[in-house]
Scaffold this motif. Structure first.
Motif, mmCIF file in Angstrom:
data_model
loop_
_atom_site.group_PDB
_atom_site.id
_atom_site.type_symbol
_atom_site.label_atom_id
_atom_site.label_comp_id
_atom_site.label_asym_id
_atom_site.label_seq_id
_atom_site.Cartn_x
_atom_site.Cartn_y
_atom_site.Cartn_z
ATOM 1 N N THR A 2 0.839 -1.194 0.000
ATOM 2 C CA THR A 2 0.000 0.000 0.000
ATOM 3 C C THR A 2 0.874 1.244 0.000
ATOM 4 O OG1 THR A 2 -1.688 -1.162 1.254
ATOM 5 C CG2 THR A 2 -1.794 1.226 1.283
ATOM 6 N N THR A 3 0.473 2.225 -0.778
ATOM 7 C CA THR A 3 1.136 3.523 -0.791
ATOM 8 C C THR A 3 0.161 4.542 -0.222
ATOM 9 O OG1 THR A 3 2.342 2.930 -2.793
ATOM 10 C CG2 THR A 3 2.220 5.278 -2.256
ATOM 11 N N THR A 4 0.621 5.293 0.754
ATOM 12 C CA THR A 4 -0.196 6.327 1.375
ATOM 13 C C THR A 4 0.381 7.680 1.003
ATOM 14 O OG1 THR A 4 -0.657 4.844 3.209
ATOM 15 C CG2 THR A 4 -1.100 7.167 3.567
ATOM 16 N N ILE A 5 -0.475 8.600 0.567
ATOM 17 C CA ILE A 5 -0.030 9.920 0.122
ATOM 18 C C ILE A 5 -0.672 10.976 1.012
ATOM 19 C CG2 ILE A 5 0.054 11.544 -1.801
ATOM 20 C CD1 ILE A 5 -0.235 9.027 -3.628
ATOM 21 N N ALA A 6 0.151 11.777 1.670
ATOM 22 C CA ALA A 6 -0.331 12.821 2.578
ATOM 23 C C ALA A 6 -0.887 14.013 1.804
ATOM 24 C CB ALA A 6 0.806 13.278 3.487
ATOM 25 N N GLU A 7 -1.826 14.715 2.430
ATOM 26 C CA GLU A 7 -2.418 15.908 1.812
ATOM 27 C C GLU A 7 -1.374 16.943 1.437
ATOM 28 O OE1 GLU A 7 -5.516 17.722 4.120
ATOM 29 O OE2 GLU A 7 -6.982 16.223 3.503
ATOM 30 N N ILE A 8 -0.354 17.126 2.267
ATOM 31 C CA ILE A 8 0.664 18.150 1.992
ATOM 32 C C ILE A 8 1.390 17.862 0.680
ATOM 33 C CG2 ILE A 8 2.485 17.046 3.369
ATOM 34 C CD1 ILE A 8 1.861 20.824 3.091
ATOM 35 N N VAL A 9 1.561 16.596 0.350
ATOM 36 C CA VAL A 9 2.224 16.227 -0.907
ATOM 37 C C VAL A 9 1.364 16.668 -2.085
ATOM 38 C CG1 VAL A 9 3.005 14.285 -2.319
ATOM 39 C CG2 VAL A 9 3.444 14.303 0.151
ATOM 40 N N VAL A 10 0.079 16.366 -2.030
ATOM 41 C CA VAL A 10 -0.833 16.743 -3.108
ATOM 42 C C VAL A 10 -0.961 18.262 -3.182
ATOM 43 C CG1 VAL A 10 -3.169 16.441 -4.042
ATOM 44 C CG2 VAL A 10 -2.056 14.554 -2.823
ATOM 45 N N THR A 11 -0.952 18.922 -2.038
ATOM 46 C CA THR A 11 -1.029 20.384 -1.993
ATOM 47 C C THR A 11 0.173 21.012 -2.691
ATOM 48 O OG1 THR A 11 -2.250 20.265 0.081
ATOM 49 C CG2 THR A 11 -1.268 22.381 -0.467
ATOM 50 N N LYS A 12 1.355 20.494 -2.420
ATOM 51 C CA LYS A 12 2.563 21.023 -3.066
ATOM 52 C C LYS A 12 2.540 20.788 -4.569
ATOM 53 C CE LYS A 12 5.659 20.942 0.883
ATOM 54 N NZ LYS A 12 6.939 20.485 1.423
ATOM 55 N N VAL A 13 2.130 19.607 -4.994
ATOM 56 C CA VAL A 13 2.042 19.303 -6.429
ATOM 57 C C VAL A 13 1.076 20.274 -7.103
ATOM 58 C CG1 VAL A 13 1.300 17.593 -8.139
ATOM 59 C CG2 VAL A 13 2.689 16.872 -6.188
ATOM 60 N N ALA A 14 -0.078 20.501 -6.490
ATOM 61 C CA ALA A 14 -1.079 21.413 -7.066
ATOM 62 C C ALA A 14 -0.542 22.837 -7.151
ATOM 63 C CB ALA A 14 -2.367 21.375 -6.244
ATOM 64 N N GLY A 15 0.127 23.312 -6.097
ATOM 65 C CA GLY A 15 0.667 24.667 -6.091
ATOM 66 C C GLY A 15 1.731 24.869 -7.161
ATOM 67 N N ILE A 16 2.634 23.906 -7.283
ATOM 68 C CA ILE A 16 3.692 24.005 -8.297
ATOM 69 C C ILE A 16 3.089 23.952 -9.692
ATOM 70 C CG2 ILE A 16 5.686 22.793 -9.277
ATOM 71 C CD1 ILE A 16 6.326 21.963 -6.296
ATOM 72 N N ALA A 17 2.115 23.064 -9.893
ATOM 73 C CA ALA A 17 1.474 22.938 -11.205
ATOM 74 C C ALA A 17 0.765 24.228 -11.604
ATOM 75 C CB ALA A 17 0.486 21.775 -11.193
ATOM 76 N N ALA A 18 0.107 24.884 -10.662
ATOM 77 C CA ALA A 18 -0.586 26.145 -10.970
ATOM 78 C C ALA A 18 0.419 27.233 -11.340
ATOM 79 C CB ALA A 18 -1.437 26.581 -9.787
ATOM 80 N N ARG A 19 1.536 27.279 -10.632
ATOM 81 C CA ARG A 19 2.554 28.307 -10.914
ATOM 82 C C ARG A 19 3.218 28.117 -12.282
ATOM 83 N NH1 ARG A 19 3.084 27.407 -5.410
ATOM 84 N NH2 ARG A 19 2.810 29.264 -4.150
ATOM 85 N N GLU A 20 3.146 26.911 -12.834
ATOM 86 C CA GLU A 20 3.735 26.639 -14.147
ATOM 87 C C GLU A 20 2.952 27.267 -15.292
ATOM 88 O OE1 GLU A 20 5.708 22.240 -13.247
ATOM 89 O OE2 GLU A 20 3.736 22.355 -14.190
ATOM 90 N N VAL A 21 1.724 27.676 -15.037
ATOM 91 C CA VAL A 21 0.836 28.179 -16.091
ATOM 92 C C VAL A 21 1.122 29.657 -16.375
ATOM 93 C CG1 VAL A 21 -1.581 28.620 -16.692
ATOM 94 C CG2 VAL A 21 -0.938 26.500 -15.519
ATOM 95 N N ALA A 22 1.283 29.982 -17.642
ATOM 96 C CA ALA A 22 1.481 31.372 -18.056
ATOM 97 C C ALA A 22 0.233 32.181 -17.714
ATOM 98 C CB ALA A 22 1.747 31.442 -19.558
ATOM 99 N N GLY A 23 0.432 33.371 -17.159
ATOM 100 C CA GLY A 23 -0.678 34.232 -16.790
ATOM 101 C C GLY A 23 -0.977 34.201 -15.307
ATOM 102 N N VAL A 24 -0.411 33.230 -14.589
ATOM 103 C CA VAL A 24 -0.571 33.174 -13.137
ATOM 104 C C VAL A 24 0.535 34.031 -12.536
ATOM 105 C CG1 VAL A 24 -0.492 31.725 -11.068
ATOM 106 C CG2 VAL A 24 -1.608 30.888 -13.155
ATOM 107 N N HIS A 25 0.137 35.096 -11.848
ATOM 108 C CA HIS A 25 1.142 35.952 -11.229
ATOM 109 C C HIS A 25 1.593 35.368 -9.903
ATOM 110 C CE1 HIS A 25 3.516 39.467 -10.526
ATOM 111 N NE2 HIS A 25 2.987 39.567 -9.317
ATOM 112 N N ARG A 26 0.629 34.961 -9.092
ATOM 113 C CA ARG A 26 0.945 34.295 -7.819
ATOM 114 C C ARG A 26 -0.313 33.620 -7.299
ATOM 115 N NH1 ARG A 26 2.171 39.699 -6.289
ATOM 116 N NH2 ARG A 26 0.389 40.738 -5.516
ATOM 117 N N LEU A 27 -0.112 32.796 -6.282
ATOM 118 C CA LEU A 27 -1.229 32.100 -5.651
ATOM 119 C C LEU A 27 -1.575 32.774 -4.337
ATOM 120 C CD1 LEU A 27 -0.274 28.356 -6.181
ATOM 121 C CD2 LEU A 27 -1.652 29.833 -7.627
#
Length: 152
Positions: A32-57
């Motif tokens: 079993t692999t368990t994934i913590a919320e903080i891991v998914v939160t970081k992935v989402a934040g980095i992915a959003a910052r990769e998009v052109a037109g996003v100034h900041r979160l």
């Protein structure tokens, strides 16, 4: 000829421990692999910052709170403006963003949504059920400039 298949991944029935801890669990025949919320939160934040037109979160309030927690070394800023709810097999994301003036808000929001879903699903194996986006401000060039003091 023998047919070879890779390890299968299946969802496990929810357990109170996993649900309470806010973790996603993926189970294969080998463990079993368990994934913590903080891991998914970081992935989402980095992915959003990769998009052109996003100034900041983050909204002004979350950025102010984030600045304090960064100074106290409680957080690293990669999760600012991002909230995630993780279940056994799914993730739901909500985030607030500041968009660059002149960009199409619907197009940037859709690009954020597409990139966040793609990154979460590829990185964690969790299904990304939703990405809710609140555009809290527009960034105009010069907004971050310090005011010039009048000459005496």
């Amino acid at each position: 000829m023998a047919e070879t298949t890779g390890p299968t991944t299946r969802a496990t029935p929810p357990t109170p421990e996993a649900s309470a801890a806010g973790t996603g669990r993926l189970e294969t025949e080998r463990g079993t692999t368990t994934i913590a919320e903080i891991v998914v939160t970081k992935v989402a934040g980095i992915a959003a910052r990769e998009v052109a037109g996003v100034h900041r979160l983050g909204s002004a309030v979350s950025r102010a709170f984030g600045a304090v927690t960064q100074r106290l070394q409680v957080s690293d800023g990669s999760t600012q403006g991002v909230n995630v709810e993780v279940t056994e097999t799914d993730a739901r994301v909500s985030m607030s963003v500041v968009i660059d003036y002149g960009e199409s808000i619907p197009e940037v929001a859709q690009a954020i949504r597409d990139n966040v879903v793609r990154r979460i699903e590829a990185t964690t194996g969790l299904h990304c059920a939703a990405v809710d986006i609140a555009v809290t401000d527009l960034y105009f060039p010069g907004d971050d400039d310090e005011p010039v003091a009048p000459a005496a």
